[in-house]
Design a protein around this motif. Sequence first.
Motif, PDB file in Angstrom:
ATOM      1  N   GLN A 121       6.434   6.127   9.473  1.00  0.00           N
ATOM      2  CA  GLN A 121       6.472   7.534   9.870  1.00  0.00           C
ATOM      3  C   GLN A 121       7.878   7.957  10.282  1.00  0.00           C
ATOM      4  O   GLN A 121       8.295   9.083  10.025  1.00  0.00           O
ATOM      5  CB  GLN A 121       5.486   7.781  11.014  1.00  0.00           C
ATOM      6  CG  GLN A 121       4.042   7.753  10.571  1.00  0.00           C
ATOM      7  CD  GLN A 121       3.081   7.896  11.736  1.00  0.00           C
ATOM      8  OE1 GLN A 121       3.489   7.890  12.904  1.00  0.00           O
ATOM      9  NE2 GLN A 121       1.804   8.019  11.429  1.00  0.00           N
ATOM     10  N   LYS A 130       3.207   1.136  10.841  1.00  0.00           N
ATOM     11  CA  LYS A 130       2.890   2.561  10.671  1.00  0.00           C
ATOM     12  C   LYS A 130       3.957   3.440  11.314  1.00  0.00           C
ATOM     13  O   LYS A 130       4.388   4.443  10.749  1.00  0.00           O
ATOM     14  CB  LYS A 130       1.526   2.891  11.282  1.00  0.00           C
ATOM     15  CG  LYS A 130       0.358   2.500  10.444  1.00  0.00           C
ATOM     16  CD  LYS A 130      -0.933   2.944  11.117  1.00  0.00           C
ATOM     17  CE  LYS A 130      -2.142   2.580  10.317  1.00  0.00           C
ATOM     18  NZ  LYS A 130      -3.396   3.025  10.962  1.00  0.00           N
ATOM     19  N   GLN A 131       4.371   3.056  12.516  1.00  0.00           N
ATOM     20  CA  GLN A 131       5.380   3.827  13.230  1.00  0.00           C
ATOM     21  C   GLN A 131       6.710   3.801  12.481  1.00  0.00           C
ATOM     22  O   GLN A 131       7.381   4.822  12.369  1.00  0.00           O
ATOM     23  CB  GLN A 131       5.557   3.292  14.655  1.00  0.00           C
ATOM     24  CG  GLN A 131       6.418   4.165  15.533  1.00  0.00           C
ATOM     25  CD  GLN A 131       5.816   5.558  15.721  1.00  0.00           C
ATOM     26  OE1 GLN A 131       4.610   5.699  15.899  1.00  0.00           O
ATOM     27  NE2 GLN A 131       6.640   6.578  15.668  1.00  0.00           N
TER      28      GLN A 131
END
Length: 84
Positions: free
Chosen positions: A63, A59-60
């Motif tokens: 993003q 997810k990081q």
Amino acid sequence: MKVNPTNQTHLNPYQKQIQQQPAKQPNAQSDKVEISNRAKAMQDNHIQKARDEHVQNVKQQVQDGNYDVDLNKTAEKLASFFRP
């Protein structure tokens, strides 16, 4: 003139079989599976933690715009899935 349908005996051919089937016993034993507490603890703890860490990491990366997809690996996996 009234025409009656032919070959109507009004008998249920399966009624005899239904009557001959034994009734289910309320005390009949059924199959049962139990997982030990140790197995439950092993399943819950380290696997779930590793998955959570991996998901957060991906997810990081998404993003931040750093997540890179290898198109060759993706194509290979798709091809192997659809080939017998």
